[in-house]
Design a protein around this motif. Structure first.
Motif, mmCIF file in Angstrom:
data_model
loop_
_atom_site.group_PDB
_atom_site.id
_atom_site.type_symbol
_atom_site.label_atom_id
_atom_site.label_comp_id
_atom_site.label_asym_id
_atom_site.label_seq_id
_atom_site.Cartn_x
_atom_site.Cartn_y
_atom_site.Cartn_z
ATOM 1 N N PRO A 124 0.796 -1.229 0.000
ATOM 2 C CA PRO A 124 0.000 0.000 0.000
ATOM 3 C C PRO A 124 0.828 1.278 0.000
ATOM 4 C CG PRO A 124 -0.470 -1.353 1.929
ATOM 5 C CD PRO A 124 0.564 -2.071 1.169
ATOM 6 N N LEU A 125 2.163 1.152 0.284
ATOM 7 C CA LEU A 125 2.964 2.377 0.277
ATOM 8 C C LEU A 125 3.155 2.924 -1.122
ATOM 9 C CD1 LEU A 125 6.012 2.006 2.635
ATOM 10 C CD2 LEU A 125 4.078 3.511 2.833
ATOM 11 N N GLN A 126 2.979 2.038 -2.124
ATOM 12 C CA GLN A 126 3.369 2.432 -3.468
ATOM 13 C C GLN A 126 2.254 3.116 -4.240
ATOM 14 O OE1 GLN A 126 4.890 -0.237 -2.084
ATOM 15 N NE2 GLN A 126 6.808 0.831 -2.251
ATOM 16 N N TYR A 127 1.013 3.057 -3.723
ATOM 17 C CA TYR A 127 -0.019 3.742 -4.496
ATOM 18 C C TYR A 127 -0.659 4.862 -3.681
ATOM 19 C CZ TYR A 127 -2.868 0.127 -2.177
ATOM 20 O OH TYR A 127 -3.432 -0.712 -1.263
ATOM 21 N N ALA A 128 -1.147 5.861 -4.417
ATOM 22 C CA ALA A 128 -1.745 7.027 -3.760
ATOM 23 C C ALA A 128 -3.128 6.666 -3.244
ATOM 24 C CB ALA A 128 -1.841 8.170 -4.757
#
Lengths: 350, 180
Positions: free
Chosen positions: B56-60
């Motif tokens: 989840p860190l990689q998407y806005a």
């Protein structure tokens, strides 16, 4: 350097070498993996891990247990052990251990910058950063706009500073540039680490230099493989290859011109070490190139323990522990997704 | 005679309904397989890249959809669903447009047209040099999307077929009160 490390090594580093060998003996065995593979749920996995050296490391986790939580706790445990080694070490072992943490620092910097691109809060990302790569200026990384900014304002005091020489530019940090920055930083770091080990000489150089050469070659192959079908040009790709290793310089030149997997395989066929690795890709087990490279890395790291009085045991232990964590996370993912066909694709260590 | 025609129509409708149901079962099985494959490929990508690099860190938190659902009316008020890429309605451009990921040399002097960029491939959230397993995951999920729209259309058709069947059975009962 003084020859005859066996005469002087134990004075400064004997205690820590003994400790790391003890830690290595507590890595999971094949029997442990067989037990883990038979678990039906993540709770079962937690119970089985309690019987190993991991103990109650998941005791404080609230329900429900997720794969991500298991991974975070394992990393914290490894970090605890590593910090103990680092706090008790003397030069030049402390520099060696600092070099080991640089790769995690680079990952953390890139994670923070990507998070800034996606407008995530710094606190959220800091929680997911690798604990081994922690440095004090981490919170400020996300305000940098260009690599020069990043270097001058933030990273100049960290151990990453010397690796920024090739990366200074005024280009804005978008996705392509962040990827290039990551690979260039890693390249400089590997070259500096290799030089340090080579200059140290003695058994450490004998053990660490082949391992680092393999790492450089591996990076060259993986960067090439992943760049097929992307915007990365061949010239840009060539600047990302580390300039040492078996492939340097002819192999790297050939690799820069490769356009698909078969051409890459042709380059690897010139090298006796890499030919059998590439032949093992695909086949009945469906192994990827990354899998065969991880297996080779495990082989080399286990062999590092056959010699005494060198720093390579610390590097090898951390890498083997990381492979063990990857194995456990893979088994946990297969269990939680209830997709057990590939559950035996882990790489056994002992 | 009218009853015979009606019976023939009823049989034809029933056959079609059963055929549709079989197709639906098949498509559902394939959708499940694709989604499972997608998640396993994501796990493989995590193995290669690191657990925290695919998460989840990689998407806005706010994202523009790349794909939209288009509902269209076929005959007899039956709704069909189709999956369509958004951003097909491109703005009027005069000169050649640069690809979204070009590396800009030097400080940008001319302001780029900020009205609407071409939607970026979500694969690039995870970096430029992504492992093959991540691309495979994207392909599996994309196939699953198409299948989901087909399944929705099929389910609509089956419901419509069932209501038609009921209507025909009612008519048959009225024509032949003893024989039905």
């Amino acid at each position: 350097m003084l020859e005859g490390a066996e005469l002087y090594f134990n004075v400064d580093h004997g205690y820590l070498e003994g400790l790391v060998r003890g830690c290595k003996a507590s890595l999971l065995t094949q029997q442990d993996y067989i037990n883990l593979v038979q678990c039906e749920t993540l709770e079962d996995l937690k119970i089985h891990l309690q019987t190993t050296d991991y103990g109650n490391f998941l005791a404080n986790q609230t329900n429900p247990l997720t794969v991500s939580k298991i991974d975070t706790e394992m990393r914290k445990r490894l970090c605890g052990e590593f910090e103990y080694f680092r706090n008790h070490s003397l030069e030049p072992l402390s520099t060696f251990l600092t070099y080991m943490t640089c790769s995690y620092m680079i990952d953390n910097v890139i994670l923070l910058m990507n998070g800034a691109l996606q407008k995530k809060s710094v606190k959220e990302i800091l929680g997911k950063c690798h604990p081994l790569g922690r440095f004090t200026e981490m919170e400020a990384v996300n305000i940098a706009e260009t690599p020069s900014d990043l270097f001058n304002a933030i990273l100049i005091e960290t151990p990453l500073a010397p690796f920024f020489q090739d990366c200074m530019s005024e280009n804005a940090l978008d996705e392509l540039n962040i990827e290039l920055l990551r690979n260039k930083l890693y390249k400089s770091y590997l070259e500096a680490f290799y030089k340090f080990c080579k200059n140290h000489g003695d058994v450490t150089a004998d053990v660490m230099c082949p391992i680092l050469e393999f790492e450089a070659d591996r990076r060259a192959f993986i960067i090439t493989l992943n760049s097929f079908g992307t915007e990365l040009s061949k010239e840009d790709r060539e600047t990302l290859y580390p300039t040492f290793g078996k492939l340097y310089p002819e192999g790297l030149r050939l690799l820069a011109q490769a356009e698909d997997f078969d051409q890459m395989k042709n380059v690897a066929d010139h090298y006796g070490v890499y030919k059998p690795l590439f032949e093992a890709v695909g086949g009945s087990g469906g192994k990827t190139l990354e899998d065969v490279f991880y297996e080779r890395e495990v082989q080399m790291n286990v062999l590092a323990f056959n010699r005494q009085f060198h720093y390579g045991v610390f590097y090898a232990y951390v890498k083997l522990k990381e492979q063990e964590m990857r194995n456990i996370v893979w088994i946990a993912e297969c269990i939680s997704q209830r997709h057990r066909t590939k559950i035996n694709s882990y790489i056994p260590i002992l | 005679m009218a009853a015979l025609d009606l019976r023939a129509e009823l049989d034809a409708l029933l056959l079609q309904l059963l055929g549709d149901l079989e197709e639906l079962e098949g498509k559902r099985a394939v959708l499940n397989a694709r989604v499972e494959e997608g998640w396993l490929s994501l796990a493989k990508a995590r193995y290669a890249m690191g657990t925290k690099s695919v998460g989840p860190l990689q998407y806005a938190s706010h994202m523009e959809p790349q794909v939209c659902l288009q509902a269209s009316e076929a005959q007899e008020g039956l709704q069909k669903f189709k999956v369509v890429r958004s951003g097909v309605h491109a703005p009027e451009e005069v000169g050649p447009r640069e690809a979204a990921l070009r590396r800009r040399k030097g400080p940008t002097k001319t302001p780029e047209p900020q009205s609407s960029e071409a939607p970026r491939d979500p694969l690039n959230w995870f970096g430029i040099l992504v492992p093959h397993s991540l691309r495979q995951a994207q392909a599996s999920f994309w196939d699953g999307l198409q299948l989901a729209a087909d399944i929705a259309s099929l389910q609509n058709r089956i419901d419509w077929g069932r209501s038609q069947l009921r209507g025909l059975q009612e008519k048959l009962k009225q024509l032949e009160p003893g024989a039905a």
